[in-house]
Scaffold this motif. Structure first.
Motif, PDB file in Angstrom:
ATOM      1  N   ASP A 278       0.832  -1.206   0.000  1.00 23.85           N
ATOM      2  CA  ASP A 278       0.000   0.000   0.000  1.00 23.85           C
ATOM      3  C   ASP A 278       0.865   1.253   0.000  1.00 23.85           C
ATOM      4  O   ASP A 278       0.588   2.220  -0.722  1.00 23.85           O
ATOM      5  CB  ASP A 278      -0.911   0.016   1.230  1.00 23.85           C
ATOM      6  N   GLY A 279       1.907   1.233   0.840  1.00 22.29           N
ATOM      7  CA  GLY A 279       2.798   2.382   0.899  1.00 22.29           C
ATOM      8  C   GLY A 279       3.499   2.646  -0.415  1.00 22.29           C
ATOM      9  O   GLY A 279       3.631   3.795  -0.852  1.00 22.29           O
ATOM     10  N   LEU A 280       3.949   1.562  -1.074  1.00 25.88           N
ATOM     11  CA  LEU A 280       4.611   1.721  -2.371  1.00 25.88           C
ATOM     12  C   LEU A 280       3.645   2.258  -3.416  1.00 25.88           C
ATOM     13  O   LEU A 280       4.005   3.129  -4.224  1.00 25.88           O
ATOM     14  CB  LEU A 280       5.194   0.371  -2.819  1.00 25.88           C
ATOM     15  N   ILE A 281       2.416   1.737  -3.430  1.00 25.32           N
ATOM     16  CA  ILE A 281       1.441   2.207  -4.407  1.00 25.32           C
ATOM     17  C   ILE A 281       1.129   3.687  -4.178  1.00 25.32           C
ATOM     18  O   ILE A 281       1.036   4.467  -5.135  1.00 25.32           O
ATOM     19  CB  ILE A 281       0.165   1.357  -4.359  1.00 25.32           C
ATOM     20  N   ASP A 282       1.002   4.092  -2.922  1.00 25.39           N
ATOM     21  CA  ASP A 282       0.776   5.512  -2.639  1.00 25.39           C
ATOM     22  C   ASP A 282       1.942   6.358  -3.136  1.00 25.39           C
ATOM     23  O   ASP A 282       1.748   7.432  -3.716  1.00 25.39           O
ATOM     24  CB  ASP A 282       0.587   5.730  -1.137  1.00 25.39           C
ATOM     25  N   ARG A 283       3.182   5.888  -2.918  1.00 21.70           N
ATOM     26  CA  ARG A 283       4.363   6.614  -3.406  1.00 21.70           C
ATOM     27  C   ARG A 283       4.372   6.685  -4.928  1.00 21.70           C
ATOM     28  O   ARG A 283       4.700   7.720  -5.526  1.00 21.70           O
ATOM     29  CB  ARG A 283       5.636   5.947  -2.907  1.00 21.70           C
ATOM     30  N   GLY A 284       4.004   5.576  -5.569  1.00 25.84           N
ATOM     31  CA  GLY A 284       3.969   5.550  -7.028  1.00 25.84           C
ATOM     32  C   GLY A 284       2.935   6.500  -7.593  1.00 25.84           C
ATOM     33  O   GLY A 284       3.175   7.178  -8.599  1.00 25.84           O
ATOM     34  N   LYS A 285       1.769   6.583  -6.935  1.00 26.27           N
ATOM     35  CA  LYS A 285       0.728   7.516  -7.374  1.00 26.27           C
ATOM     36  C   LYS A 285       1.236   8.955  -7.327  1.00 26.27           C
ATOM     37  O   LYS A 285       1.001   9.740  -8.242  1.00 26.27           O
ATOM     38  CB  LYS A 285      -0.506   7.380  -6.481  1.00 26.27           C
ATOM     39  N   ILE A 286       1.923   9.281  -6.241  1.00 27.99           N
ATOM     40  CA  ILE A 286       2.447  10.642  -6.098  1.00 27.99           C
ATOM     41  C   ILE A 286       3.475  10.930  -7.183  1.00 27.99           C
ATOM     42  O   ILE A 286       3.495  12.006  -7.780  1.00 27.99           O
ATOM     43  CB  ILE A 286       3.058  10.829  -4.696  1.00 27.99           C
ATOM     44  N   ALA A 287       4.338   9.950  -7.462  1.00 28.45           N
ATOM     45  CA  ALA A 287       5.369  10.148  -8.490  1.00 28.45           C
ATOM     46  C   ALA A 287       4.746  10.379  -9.859  1.00 28.45           C
ATOM     47  O   ALA A 287       5.150  11.279 -10.602  1.00 28.45           O
ATOM     48  CB  ALA A 287       6.312   8.941  -8.525  1.00 28.45           C
ATOM     49  N   GLN A 288       3.730   9.577 -10.226  1.00 29.39           N
ATOM     50  CA  GLN A 288       3.136   9.729 -11.558  1.00 29.39           C
ATOM     51  C   GLN A 288       2.327  11.005 -11.668  1.00 29.39           C
ATOM     52  O   GLN A 288       2.143  11.527 -12.756  1.00 29.39           O
ATOM     53  CB  GLN A 288       2.280   8.504 -11.918  1.00 29.39           C
ATOM     54  N   ALA A 289       1.863  11.521 -10.545  1.00 31.87           N
ATOM     55  CA  ALA A 289       1.071  12.755 -10.581  1.00 31.87           C
ATOM     56  C   ALA A 289       1.918  14.005 -10.425  1.00 31.87           C
ATOM     57  O   ALA A 289       1.387  15.112 -10.467  1.00 31.87           O
ATOM     58  CB  ALA A 289       0.016  12.721  -9.467  1.00 31.87           C
ATOM     59  N   SER A 290       3.228  13.832 -10.273  1.00 33.61           N
ATOM     60  CA  SER A 290       4.083  14.959  -9.914  1.00 33.61           C
ATOM     61  C   SER A 290       4.387  15.898 -11.073  1.00 33.61           C
ATOM     62  O   SER A 290       4.857  17.003 -10.870  1.00 33.61           O
ATOM     63  CB  SER A 290       5.410  14.445  -9.349  1.00 33.61           C
ATOM     64  N   SER A 291       4.178  15.454 -12.295  1.00 36.32           N
ATOM     65  CA  SER A 291       4.527  16.219 -13.498  1.00 36.32           C
ATOM     66  C   SER A 291       6.033  16.408 -13.641  1.00 36.32           C
ATOM     67  O   SER A 291       6.484  17.203 -14.465  1.00 36.32           O
ATOM     68  CB  SER A 291       3.836  17.596 -13.516  1.00 36.32           C
ATOM     69  N   ALA A 292       6.827  15.721 -12.830  1.00 38.03           N
ATOM     70  CA  ALA A 292       8.278  15.800 -12.957  1.00 38.03           C
ATOM     71  C   ALA A 292       8.706  15.088 -14.236  1.00 38.03           C
ATOM     72  O   ALA A 292       8.038  14.143 -14.689  1.00 38.03           O
ATOM     73  CB  ALA A 292       8.957  15.160 -11.753  1.00 38.03           C
TER      74      ALA A 292
END
Length: 506
Positions: free
Chosen positions: A164-178
């Motif tokens: 769950d923690g990894l998926i939450d981190r991955g969601k943030i990364a893909q939404a970051s626009s970086a």
């Protein structure tokens, strides 16, 4: 004290109920039950409360709370202040005999009332235990078995919590626009799958961020084998299907996903683009706002919000959002382009040139043809002299042959300058692949996700810069050839009246 581990919002459902002070905390239902009442709090508020509790009375700094509960997300002091206030309200309303203490200029910690600080002996109630050797032996065997089962359950919980923690981190990364956000997200989702290959949601997120089309399709299929309702996987396969040649069928397929998963941002993203490209600006606004509500710090929705304010004539609001988005994501190409367009096509040439000449703020992938075409266009918009307009047409036409994005810029610029014949010549190449100005990089980019070559490239036809283009009698014929008119007729939904131009609904 060991550093507290993050408590992902998605892990709340798996965390067991427990006692603190005079209250029972139930993370799965986000509730606190005390002697005088029950309070339900938001997921993020519960997340912060658990982080403070897990610190076991130690002080957590504001920075530590941000890292634990808003990892990778930019929030202000107001977010923490509001969250702490909500925790305190819930504790007061339930009579939990627990409080959140502010340590000035440092952070916060949990403080229990004296009457609630019961020793461990009282919880275990040793005085009431009767020790019978035979019962103790039998009970010991039972206890060992129970502990083994409990250990297995705890291990499964730990694994689920880690995923769950990894998926939450991955969601943030893909939404970051970086620039490397998707690559980071892909690596994180692959790590989650290594830990638990049976997680359909991890496979669905992987399908969403992986670049290779075949790999995305395989990940999506794997997700649907595990869970036929996995939303990201369904959207990925919908956007890759070639049998959905009817745009209404394609739209219906995405709407069906949203009926079951209303906050699926991938479906919302595609529909936002599609509705704008069909002149349904109001509907595009609605889906974009839903996207922002689901991913409030994803600048994709924010820069589109700025554009849409401009489309609706709300220049002041457009400026505020455009500036805010650039502050959040400096050098983001889409945020930067939105800011430049709004300046340029509202006759604020000096501001547009200042942005263009601010090298530290320019996107790293901004090409020289793009810079030079904008520079020539801005000069022509400023002076409106025939020589400057002719020069802008020359520079922008040459750039238009290089890439679809530069062709779209040329059409907007030519329309705004009143050079409609030149705008339609570029449109012939961009939308129909005919004439002298056909882009070298056709077949690349987001349009590959659609069945027709004109998909996702017509949003700019329904903005203020192209009003003259829409008013031209050639616009209806272009829309008929692209398939827009057939879609509008089938749906019975035509472009919003204020962007309809020369179109006559029939």
């Amino acid at each position: 004290m060991d550093e507290a581990a993050p408590v992902p919002v998605s892990a709340l459902a798996k965390r067991r109920d427990f006692l603190v002070g005079e209250a029972t905390v139930r993370p799965s239902t986000r509730s606190i039950e005390g002697p005088v009442g029950t309070a339900t709090i938001e997921p993020r508020v519960m997340q912060v409360f658990l982080a403070l509790l897990d610190a076991q009375g130690e002080v957590l700094s504001r920075d530590a709370l941000l890292e634990l509960c808003w990892p990778g997300v930019i929030v202000g002091d107001d977010a923490i202040n509001r969250t702490i206030a909500e925790i305190r309200r819930a504790l007061r309303e339930t009579g939990a005999a627990v409080s959140v203490e502010t340590i000035p200029r440092i952070g916060y910690r949990i403080e229990q009332a004296r009457s609630a600080k019961r020793p461990l002996r009282e919880f275990l109630n040793f005085e009431k235990l009767k020790f019978d050797r035979r019962k103790l032996l039998v009970g010991g065997v039972t206890a060992v078995a129970a502990l083994a089962a409990g250990g297995t359950a705890y291990s499964s919980w730990q694994r689920a919590s880690k995923v769950d923690g990894l998926i939450d981190r991955g969601k943030i990364a893909q939404a970051s626009s970086a620039p490397n956000g998707n690559a980071q997200a892909e690596a994180i989702f692959r790590s989650a799958i290594e830990i638990d290959p049976g997680r359909a949601d991890a496979w669905g997120w992987l399908a969403r961020v992986v670049r290779d089309v075949d790999a995305a399709r395989e990940a999506a299929r794997h997700a649907l084998e595990l869970d036929p309702s996995e939303a990201n996987a369904r959207v990925v396969l919908i956007t890759q299907r070639r049998d959905l040649v009817d745009w209404a069928d394609w739209e219906d397929a995405l709407l069906e996903v949203l009926a079951q998963a209303p906050d699926n941002t991938l479906a919302l993203d595609f529909l936002t683009l599609f509705y704008q490209g069909m002149g349904r600006c109001q509907d595009s606004w609605v889906t974009n706002e839903q996207l922002i509500a689901s991913e409030p710090f994803n600048t994709t929705g924010l820069h589109r919000r700025a554009i849409k304010h401009w489309v609706f004539g709300r220049i002041g609001e457009a400026d505020k959002v455009a500036d805010q988005t650039l502050r959040l994501r400096p050098r983001d190409p889409f945020a930067w382009n939105a800011r430049l367009m709004i300046y340029a096509f509202s006759d604020r040439v000096a501001a547009a040139l200042a942005l263009l000449d601010d090298l530290p703020s320019r996107p790293v992938n901004l090409t020289e043809p793009s810079v030079e075409s904008w520079r020539a266009a801005l000069r022509a918009i400023d002076t409106r002299s025939s020589s400057d307009i002719a020069k802008a047409v020359e520079v922008c036409t040459e750039a238009a042959s290089l890439a679809p994005g530069l062709a779209a810029n040329a059409i907007m610029i030519f329309s705004y300058l009143g050079r409609l014949d030149d705008a339609y010549r570029v449109a012939d190449g961009l939308f129909e692949g005919r004439g002298a100005i056909v882009q070298q990089s056709r077949g690349q980019g987001i349009k590959d996700l659609y069945s027709g070559s004109e998909w996702a490239r017509t949003q700019f036809l329904f903005i203020p810069a192209t009003a003259a283009f829409r008013d031209d009698e050639r616009f209806t014929g272009l829309c008929e050839r692209m398939g827009h008119v057939a879609y509008w007729r089938k749906r019975g939904i035509w472009p919003d009246p204020f962007v309809r131009g020369s179109l006559k609904p029939s």
